[in-house]
Design an enzyme around this catalytic site. Structure first.
Site: not given
Ligand SMILES: [Fe+2]
Ligand SMILES: *[C@@H]1O[C@H](CO)[C@@H](O)[C@H](O)[C@H]1NC(C)=O
Ligand SMILES: *[C@@H]1O[C@H](CO)[C@@H](O)[C@H](O)[C@H]1NC(C)=O
Ligand SMILES: *[C@@H]1O[C@H](CO)[C@@H](O)[C@H](O)[C@H]1NC(C)=O
Ligand SMILES: *[C@@H]1O[C@H](CO)[C@@H](O)[C@H](O)[C@H]1NC(C)=O
Ligand SMILES: *[C@@H]1O[C@H](CO)[C@@H](O)[C@H](O)[C@H]1NC(C)=O
Ligand SMILES: *[C@@H]1O[C@H](CO)[C@@H](O)[C@H](O)[C@H]1NC(C)=O
Length: 465
Positions: A196, A325, A354
């Site tokens: 990240y 998503h 997540h």
């Molecule tokens: Fe991702």
């Protein structure tokens, strides 16, 4: 008559229970205390640079060829290129072999990487502990790994599952829980989104280095199998960075050529009794593309008599019932799901969202743009889909779910955690998901998998939730 009625009642109750087990999707009642997920500071203990001049850092290993008899060792030296050589052997005081690696380096905006080394150790004996050292000449560091058993249909083997890890305090809990899990994972299947770093200004690649030092305590000793996620793309034309996957490609090598792949983002390996296919959600996958042609040729190569377990890794999930998503994986599902069903894939692991979710065995392949048959249906030839994007990165938990829970969703919970997939033999594998709960790892979901090729039994019953 009464006897008949009784039997009828018992059967009805049993059938009811059975259907409830099969279709009763569970949304966990466990509600995690929602705290901000924050990255560990640059001076955190897990980011400490090893002492000594030019000491190798960010040491990591992955499988180096098709069957696991080769291992790729990678590391970074910061002060000067230093030695490319890995010394290794089967005893701690006799490094009888050596292999020479390759050196690479890259720049990203105003960041210049250290000297990145990749070295493949070949012709290793199976099921053998090897000791290795890197940094020969200046500061040497020692590690070890154990090679997998020779590929074969009844070889037990345990994989760990981690996704979307990042480098927050929660990431550190996830990794610690994986390390202390009594069901010892021997290799991590990582479903993408590593550091990240791209969430930092100019994708500050220093955060790629800190991530490499953070996970070294696991990945220097057991291979992690890499999948690329959206946080590996690092496409940033606004700062002149237009080569997708640049940091990832330089830092993480994978044995893609061994499976006839032409790019490191999709490939396959065999390990113990598993054939593992890694796909790229962020490379072209439509008909005629390199990834499509590779996968089309790959399925016929899978030999379930040799590797009964067929596992697929990808980043963006095809089935996900959270409000994050949503549908991002849909176009790839449309392209490849029929192949997954025809070839009886046992399980698909994805990340990106997540949180945690496991599906029943379902497919959605009947739709043909006019017939309206676009609902997932029970399908014993279909894989179970697991979303394991719950490593704990700084973006925080995905806690917003769609309601009602879709019928295809067997269990979902917004917690961080990791899983293990423990293959016992050609027919049975035990799967378990651990949530991070106030510093402890708690088993929150589990399932016995019956192999889709070697067993026709229905295995879609949750045994623990
Ligand atoms: Fe991702
Ligand atoms: C990370 O976890 C390890 C092992 O549990 C621990 O020793 C270390 O102090 C932790 N670091 C941080 C910054 O939380
Ligand atoms: C890169 O640029 C940013 C601002 O544009 C600055 O804060 C940072 O210190 C620079 N890093 C290096 C290594 O020069
Ligand atoms: C590191 O090792 C190289 C090669 O052995 C040597 O040339 C160099 O002087 C060493 N550097 C230091 C600071 O010891
Ligand atoms: C599949 O694997 C088995 C067991 O290793 C082997 O006997 C068989 O020849 C293989 N089949 C093919 C088509 O390669
Ligand atoms: C959850 O997601 C839905 C759909 O995006 C949105 O309408 C809703 O406001 C979200 N709820 C919360 C609490 O964020
Ligand atoms: C396979 O493993 C399962 C679970 O450990 C066990 O019950 C079963 O008997 C094993 N099958 C064979 C053929 O050993």
């Amino acid at each position: 008559m009464a006897d008949h009625l009784n039997r009828f009642l018992v059967l009805t109750v049993l059938l009811g229970l059975f259907l409830r087990f099969c279709h009763g999707g569970v949304t966990s009642t466990f509600v995690r205390k929602v705290e901000k997920t924050i990255d560990m500071p640059l001076d955190a203990d897990v980011f400490k640079v090893p002492s000594g001049y030019n000491a190798p850092q960010q040491v990591h290993i992955t499988q180096g060829n098709m069957d696991g008899s080769a291992v790729i060792v990678s590391w970074v030296t910061q002060d000067e290129p230093g030695s490319n050589t890995v010394l290794y052997g089967t005893s701690e005081d006799n490094f009888e072999f050596h292999a020479k690696g390759k050196l690479t380096q890259y720049t990203y905006y105003n960041y210049t990487s250290g000297f990145i080394h990749h070295c493949t150790l070949r012709n290793l004996k199976f099921s053998t502990k090897y000791y290795y050292k890197v940094g020969i000449g200046n500061t040497t560091r020692h590690f070890w790994f154990t090679t997998p058993p020779e590929v074969g249909p009844d070889v037990p083997y345990t994989f760990g599952l981690i996704g979307d890890l990042g480098q927050s305090f929660d990431s550190n809990s996830t990794l610690s829980h994986y390390e202390s899990n009594p069901i010892r994972g021997e290799t991590v299947l990582f479903v993408g989104d590593l550091s990240y770093a791209d969430n930092y200004p100019n994708h500050d690649n220093v955060r790629w280095d800190t991530w490499g030092r953070f996970v070294e305590r696991s990945v220097a000793y057991q291979p992690w199998i890499w999948t690329t996620g959206n946080h590996e793309i690092d496409f940033a034309p606004e700062i002149g960075e237009t080569q997708p996957f640049k940091p990832f490609r330089h830092r993480y090598t994978v044995p893609y050529k061994a499976s006839g792949s032409t790019a490191p983002f999709w490939y396959s390996i065999k390990r113990a009794s598993a054939h593992i296919i890694v796909l790229s959600s962020y490379s072209a996958y439509a008909k005629y593309t390199p990834q499509y042609k590779w996968l089309e040729a790959e399925f016929p190569k899978v030999n379930r008599s040799e590797t009964p377990w067929l596992i697929v890794l990808m980043h963006s999930p095809w089935y996900n019932s959270y409000n994050y998503h949503y549908m991002e994986g849909e176009t790839m599902r449309v392209m490849y799901e029929p192949w997954f069903v025809q070839n009886k894939v046992d399980i698909v692991f994805a990340g990106h969202v997540h949180a945690y979710e496991r599906s029943h065995r379902i497919s959605n392949v009947a739709y043909n743009i006019v017939n309206g048959e676009c609902t997932p249906v029970d399908d014993r030839s279909a894989p179970v889909y697991v979303n394991i994007g719950d490593g704990g990165n700084l973006e925080g938990l995905a806690a917003n779910m769609t309601y009602p829970q879709p019928k295809y969703s067997a269990y979902r919970e917004a917690s961080f955690g990791h899983a293990v997939f423990s293959i016992k033999n050609r027919t049975h594998a035990y799967y378990e998901w651990h949530r991070n709960q106030d510093g402890d790892a708690v088993v929150a979901d589990a399932m016995w998998f019956y192999n889709r090729y070697w067993s026709s039994a229905d295995d879609s019953i949750t045994i623990f939730s």
